[in-house]
Design an enzyme around this catalytic site. Structure first.
Site, PDB file in Angstrom:
ATOM      1  N   ASP A   9       0.865  -1.196   0.000  1.00  0.00           N
ATOM      2  CA  ASP A   9       0.000   0.000   0.000  1.00  0.00           C
ATOM      3  C   ASP A   9       0.901   1.245   0.000  1.00  0.00           C
ATOM      4  OD1 ASP A   9      -0.836   0.549   3.527  1.00  0.00           O
ATOM      5  OD2 ASP A   9       0.973  -0.291   2.600  1.00  0.00           O
ATOM      6  N   ASP A  13       7.293   3.980   3.792  1.00  0.00           N
ATOM      7  CA  ASP A  13       8.162   2.871   4.215  1.00  0.00           C
ATOM      8  C   ASP A  13       8.080   1.704   3.250  1.00  0.00           C
ATOM      9  OD1 ASP A  13       5.548   2.505   5.276  1.00  0.00           O
ATOM     10  OD2 ASP A  13       6.289   1.077   6.737  1.00  0.00           O
ATOM     11  N   ASP A  14       6.893   1.552   2.604  1.00  0.00           N
ATOM     12  CA  ASP A  14       6.775   0.530   1.542  1.00  0.00           C
ATOM     13  C   ASP A  14       7.768   0.828   0.417  1.00  0.00           C
ATOM     14  OD1 ASP A  14       4.031   1.217   2.747  1.00  0.00           O
ATOM     15  OD2 ASP A  14       3.594  -0.698   1.818  1.00  0.00           O
ATOM     16  N   ASN A 159      -0.537   1.908  16.659  1.00  0.00           N
ATOM     17  CA  ASN A 159      -0.188   3.186  15.990  1.00  0.00           C
ATOM     18  C   ASN A 159      -1.397   3.768  15.265  1.00  0.00           C
ATOM     19  OD1 ASN A 159      -0.488   1.477  13.843  1.00  0.00           O
ATOM     20  ND2 ASN A 159       1.536   1.843  12.939  1.00  0.00           N
ATOM     21  N   GLU A 165      -2.723  -1.968  15.052  1.00  0.00           N
ATOM     22  CA  GLU A 165      -1.723  -1.576  14.061  1.00  0.00           C
ATOM     23  C   GLU A 165      -2.460  -1.310  12.747  1.00  0.00           C
ATOM     24  OE1 GLU A 165      -0.957  -3.736  11.338  1.00  0.00           O
ATOM     25  OE2 GLU A 165       0.239  -2.090  10.573  1.00  0.00           O
ATOM     26  N   ASN A 167      -2.234  -1.783   9.336  1.00  0.00           N
ATOM     27  CA  ASN A 167      -2.564  -2.729   8.261  1.00  0.00           C
ATOM     28  C   ASN A 167      -3.726  -3.643   8.643  1.00  0.00           C
ATOM     29  OD1 ASN A 167      -0.642  -1.852   6.426  1.00  0.00           O
ATOM     30  ND2 ASN A 167       0.933  -3.257   7.181  1.00  0.00           N
ATOM     31  N   HIS A 244       8.888   0.309   9.128  1.00  0.00           N
ATOM     32  CA  HIS A 244       8.274  -0.992   9.391  1.00  0.00           C
ATOM     33  C   HIS A 244       8.475  -1.970   8.223  1.00  0.00           C
ATOM     34  CE1 HIS A 244       6.198   1.230  12.565  1.00  0.00           C
ATOM     35  NE2 HIS A 244       5.822   2.109  11.656  1.00  0.00           N
ATOM     36  N   ASP A 245       8.147  -1.552   7.019  1.00  0.00           N
ATOM     37  CA  ASP A 245       8.094  -2.491   5.885  1.00  0.00           C
ATOM     38  C   ASP A 245       9.456  -3.042   5.460  1.00  0.00           C
ATOM     39  OD1 ASP A 245       5.278  -0.753   4.365  1.00  0.00           O
ATOM     40  OD2 ASP A 245       5.355  -2.346   5.857  1.00  0.00           O
TER      41      ASP A 245
HETATM   42  O1  RIB Z   1       1.565   0.091  10.775  1.00  0.00           O
HETATM   43  C1  RIB Z   1       2.583   0.250   9.830  1.00  0.00           C
HETATM   44  C2  RIB Z   1       2.175  -0.340   8.510  1.00  0.00           C
HETATM   45  O2  RIB Z   1       0.994   0.319   8.006  1.00  0.00           O
HETATM   46  C3  RIB Z   1       3.233  -0.132   7.415  1.00  0.00           C
HETATM   47  O3  RIB Z   1       3.150  -1.166   6.476  1.00  0.00           O
HETATM   48  C4  RIB Z   1       2.799   1.181   6.797  1.00  0.00           C
HETATM   49  O4  RIB Z   1       3.260   1.316   5.460  1.00  0.00           O
HETATM   50  C5  RIB Z   1       1.293   1.020   6.800  1.00  0.00           C
HETATM   51  O5  RIB Z   1       0.920   0.239   5.686  1.00  0.00           O
HETATM   52 CA    CA Z   2       2.723  -0.564   4.168  1.00  0.00          CA
END
Ligand code: RIB
Ligand code: CA
Length: 338
Positions: A9, A13-14, A159, A165, A167, A244-245
């Site tokens: 998505d 960070d992706d 978060n 979380e 996703n 994160h990713d």
């Molecule tokens: O919670 C962090 C995740 O959610 C990461 O993958 C960020 O890109 C969002 O997709």
């Molecule tokens: Ca992501």
């Protein structure tokens, strides 16, 4: 060599995670599929197509679900920007590439049938495409080598809401559907990814150094990271960010850096306050385990590998130890026996 399909998505960070995967000789990138999450899937797809162009990636891109399985889409423009890359595409008037496919789930199933036990799926966003693929052919998805999901939080705060979380919060029905169909998922959760912090000065220096490697990518990362770090400064009160990713991708680059434990994970889909919550039972009692959870990883080796491959710059171990590891406590409870 691990054959990897990334579902994303993208998101800031992706974007770094895709660059990391594409720069890793340990990985053969099979395909990238896109899903709504951080931003709507049309923006995600444009981000991946732009990356494909500037990285000269020869991998197919297939777009997928624009909304979650059973609820309205919630996005995170405050974290990633309206375009998903900190406003880079919008402010540079990057022309959109015409793109109409919506066949990600079918393509995930085809890849699972073609490559089965040699295919790793790395899911970096909500599990909507994955659930759609399971609905088409659960048996095919059950036979892939592994499914690594960046997602969930098991011992700390979330978060997105207090206990969720992003996703999983966006599409808990999808996560529940995948787990309920006997698909074993390897979670790389916030509990782990929020232990590693990237200070802004270090990242800015890395992006500067990466200009010689790929000036177009450096310009994208400079703008995207600036926006993403500003969000973290406002909300997390840290002068830097979590990535994160890329950590989830690292579990495919070098599984030996990670310790996973078997668990029984349940996904809350109904609670007024807890919808999207991931609950883990590590006791391996009555019901069989349906997943694994990453509880430890070798941050030093990951950071050195990630920064070398993505930015072409080396980060000394002392800097990593001193500046990159957060003491982010995941529990506030303690007992004294004296
Ligand atoms: O919670 C962090 C995740 O959610 C990461 O993958 C960020 O890109 C969002 O997709
Ligand atoms: Ca992501």
């Amino acid at each position: 060599m691990t054959r990897v399909l990334i579902d994303t998505d993208a998101g800031v960070d992706d974007t770094l995670a895709i660059v990391y995967a594409a720069s890793s000789p340990e990985i053969e990138l099979e395909m990238v599929t896109t899903v709504s999450g951080n931003v709507p899937v049309r923006e995600v797809t444009q981000n991946v197509l732009y990356l494909k162009e500037i990285l000269k990636l020869g991998v197919p891109v297939h777009s997928g679900a624009d909304v979650p399985r059973a609820r309205k889409l919630v996005t995170a423009p405050e974290v990633h920007g309206e375009d998903g890359v900190g406003g880079f595409r919008n402010s540079n008037h990057v022309p959109p590439v015409s793109w109409e496919t919506k066949d990600a789930a079918k393509k995930i199933v085809s890849a699972a049938i073609d490559h089965g036990p040699k295919l790793t799926i790395v899911s970096l966003g909500p599990m909507t495409n994955l659930a759609d693929a399971v609905a088409i052919d659960a048996e095919a998805i059950r036979h892939v080598q592994r499914i690594i999901q960046m997602g969930g939080v098991f011992t700390g705060y979330g978060n997105t809401t207090e206990f969720t979380e992003f996703n999983i919060y966006v599409d808990p029905e999808a996560a529940d559907f995948v787990l309920s169909n006997g698909i074993k998922v390897k979670f790389v959760p916030l509990d782990l990814t929020e232990r590693l912090f990237f200070p802004r000065p270090i990242l800015e220096d890395m992006v500067r150094k990466s200009r010689t490697k790929n000036p177009q990518l450096a310009r994208l990362l400079k703008k995207a990271l600036r926006y993403y770090i500003n969000y973290h400064r406002r909300t997390e009160k840290i002068d830097g960010c979590f990535l994160h990713d890329p950590i989830a991708v690292a579990a495919a680059v070098n599984p030996r850096w990670f310790k996973f434990v078997d668990s029984l994970v349940s996904i809350e889909t109904k609670g007024d306050y807890t919808s999207g919550m991931t609950i883990a039972d590590f006791r391996k009692r009555q019901r069989s385990c349906n997943s694994e959870i990453a509880v430890a990883f070798d941050a030093k080796n990951f950071v050195r590998d990630f920064t070398r491959k993505v930015f072409g710059a080396l980060l000394h171990q002392d800097v990593i130890k001193r500046d990159c590891i957060t003491a982010r406590s995941t529990t506030t409870f303690d007992i004294t026996l004296n």
